[in-house]
Design a protein around this motif. Sequence first.
Motif, mmCIF file in Angstrom:
data_model
loop_
_atom_site.group_PDB
_atom_site.id
_atom_site.type_symbol
_atom_site.label_atom_id
_atom_site.label_comp_id
_atom_site.label_asym_id
_atom_site.label_seq_id
_atom_site.Cartn_x
_atom_site.Cartn_y
_atom_site.Cartn_z
ATOM 1 N N PHE A 35 -1.157 -59.933 -17.746
ATOM 2 C CA PHE A 35 -0.460 -58.645 -17.709
ATOM 3 C C PHE A 35 0.486 -58.560 -16.510
ATOM 4 O O PHE A 35 1.648 -58.167 -16.636
ATOM 5 C CB PHE A 35 -1.484 -57.514 -17.661
ATOM 6 C CG PHE A 35 -0.885 -56.149 -17.494
ATOM 7 C CD1 PHE A 35 -0.349 -55.464 -18.585
ATOM 8 C CD2 PHE A 35 -0.854 -55.529 -16.249
ATOM 9 C CE1 PHE A 35 0.204 -54.206 -18.433
ATOM 10 C CE2 PHE A 35 -0.302 -54.274 -16.083
ATOM 11 C CZ PHE A 35 0.225 -53.607 -17.184
ATOM 12 N N LEU A 39 5.072 -58.669 -15.861
ATOM 13 C CA LEU A 39 5.860 -57.674 -15.134
ATOM 14 C C LEU A 39 6.710 -58.295 -14.028
ATOM 15 O O LEU A 39 7.574 -57.628 -13.467
ATOM 16 C CB LEU A 39 4.928 -56.626 -14.508
ATOM 17 C CG LEU A 39 4.052 -55.828 -15.479
ATOM 18 C CD1 LEU A 39 3.145 -54.875 -14.703
ATOM 19 C CD2 LEU A 39 4.908 -55.065 -16.477
ATOM 20 N N ASN A 109 -2.778 -58.253 -28.675
ATOM 21 C CA ASN A 109 -3.295 -58.722 -27.393
ATOM 22 C C ASN A 109 -4.795 -58.463 -27.324
ATOM 23 O O ASN A 109 -5.331 -57.600 -28.020
ATOM 24 C CB ASN A 109 -2.584 -58.015 -26.238
ATOM 25 C CG ASN A 109 -1.158 -58.506 -26.075
ATOM 26 O OD1 ASN A 109 -0.868 -59.677 -26.297
ATOM 27 N ND2 ASN A 109 -0.261 -57.612 -25.696
ATOM 28 N N ALA A 296 -6.521 -46.207 -16.456
ATOM 29 C CA ALA A 296 -6.004 -47.555 -16.696
ATOM 30 C C ALA A 296 -6.083 -47.911 -18.174
ATOM 31 O O ALA A 296 -5.180 -48.556 -18.714
ATOM 32 C CB ALA A 296 -6.787 -48.566 -15.864
ATOM 33 N N ALA A 299 -3.115 -46.332 -19.845
ATOM 34 C CA ALA A 299 -1.805 -46.882 -19.476
ATOM 35 C C ALA A 299 -1.667 -48.362 -19.774
ATOM 36 O O ALA A 299 -0.616 -48.823 -20.230
ATOM 37 C CB ALA A 299 -1.538 -46.617 -17.993
ATOM 38 N N ALA A 300 -2.712 -49.137 -19.492
ATOM 39 C CA ALA A 300 -2.628 -50.603 -19.638
ATOM 40 C C ALA A 300 -4.015 -51.150 -19.933
ATOM 41 O O ALA A 300 -4.705 -51.628 -19.023
ATOM 42 C CB ALA A 300 -2.068 -51.237 -18.369
ATOM 43 N N GLU A 302 -5.133 -53.794 -21.154
ATOM 44 C CA GLU A 302 -5.377 -55.196 -20.806
ATOM 45 C C GLU A 302 -5.795 -55.361 -19.348
ATOM 46 O O GLU A 302 -6.500 -56.317 -19.008
ATOM 47 C CB GLU A 302 -4.123 -56.027 -21.051
ATOM 48 C CG GLU A 302 -3.702 -56.118 -22.503
ATOM 49 C CD GLU A 302 -2.318 -56.729 -22.625
ATOM 50 O OE1 GLU A 302 -2.159 -57.899 -22.251
ATOM 51 O OE2 GLU A 302 -1.390 -56.041 -23.087
ATOM 52 N N ALA A 303 -5.355 -54.443 -18.503
ATOM 53 C CA ALA A 303 -5.649 -54.554 -17.078
ATOM 54 C C ALA A 303 -6.841 -53.717 -16.648
ATOM 55 O O ALA A 303 -7.215 -53.745 -15.480
ATOM 56 C CB ALA A 303 -4.415 -54.140 -16.263
#
Length: 425
Positions: A35, A39, A109, A296, A299-300, A302-303
């Motif tokens: 991830f 970026l 993913n 988290a 928002a993301a 995977e992270a």
Amino acid sequence: MMFETGAGNAYTIAEYSKATRHATGGPSSNALAVFVYRLMPNGTDFTVAAQRGLAGVNFAFIGRPAQYHSPTSTPEALDQGSLQHIGSQALETADRFLRAEALPQATRNTVYADVFGLVVLRHPPQAGWLLLALAGGLTGFAAWGARHARNLRWRDVGTGAADGLWLLATGVVLAQATRALGGPIGGRIDSPETYYTLLRRLPWMEAGVALALLAAALLVLAGRGRMDKRVTAGVIVAAVAVGLGLGGFDPILVGAGILSLGLSFWPRVATDDRSGGLWGGWLGLILLVLVFGAAAQSAAPEAAFLLIWTALAASMAAAGSALIGARLEGWRSLLPPLVATAGVGGWLLAQGHGVFLGVGMDLAGALVLIALLVLMLARPLAPVALSARRTLAATAAAALLLGCGLSLAGRAAEPPPAPQAVVIP
């Protein structure tokens, strides 16, 4: 480490995890690395293939930062174990794809991470919500047990959450200040020579930052509400001044300093750990991490696993302690958090090492998240006796001084190269 895949990597990771069971050293990868790398502006040979939607895996070494793009980066300097590890992972994965009925295609993913190179845990991104719900339910059960056994109050839980926020803010301040003692940061890195000098100092700075964060965590375990607020505030102000003076203006550092000072002086009553204080400190940290984990996950996803998996481990330990002995008296009731701290805490420290190697030169404060998660696991192990608390506080002071000293020692151990003489013909 396998640090990059193509988009929609669920099938790719499933095959990678099966293949690397047979690799020397096992798998080494996680969704957070993938991830974060997406970026970054960096590119590799795999970039063109990934941009065209092709599946694949990308491997690289990490460690020995002094050799990065330096004259000492020679075949003789390669770590033979690392060479075997990267080659074995790549060979086993390629062989797995070769024998498959079809090459991997982009699907969705997946969330995954290896555990000590033994196994790869993975789940769909949406499953993060189920894990959060499970952790919340276990935390509620532990709170119910603590309420009946130790008269747990909401104020105790709020104090525990405030301790976590204080650690985050103070940890950012101390980490950035300690890092700044080792050399310039960000825009003040004005030449390639300075950059590579800092790479050679990175192990010194990592040790210094780790000790500074350990100091903040030990202060929470010692009961920061019992400490002299003026001394604590003085250390925070001095750290902000060092960070700004050596590293330049940083709004995050200033904001963290203000929050840290505010929480240090916020009216609070030192809770009695013989009643609900110990439970409140523990559950407050778990709830704080669950809130961050939910944010988290939104928002993301995977992270988010770093937060969610650790919060789940802490909530399972809390529920186990509530079942064994909700009064938290005796070694049996403390066995669940002890096991969780040793196992999950060790895994977190390994993740933190990789994080510092990747971003520690400019963002040393990123390690504060690891400190918060380890503290969440170890919070019920805090001593109750006043003498033991004083020992912890003294140890915290010694750790901070030693951390600053190590970061400064890096300047002497790895000085900048001597300026080259200019010869005019």
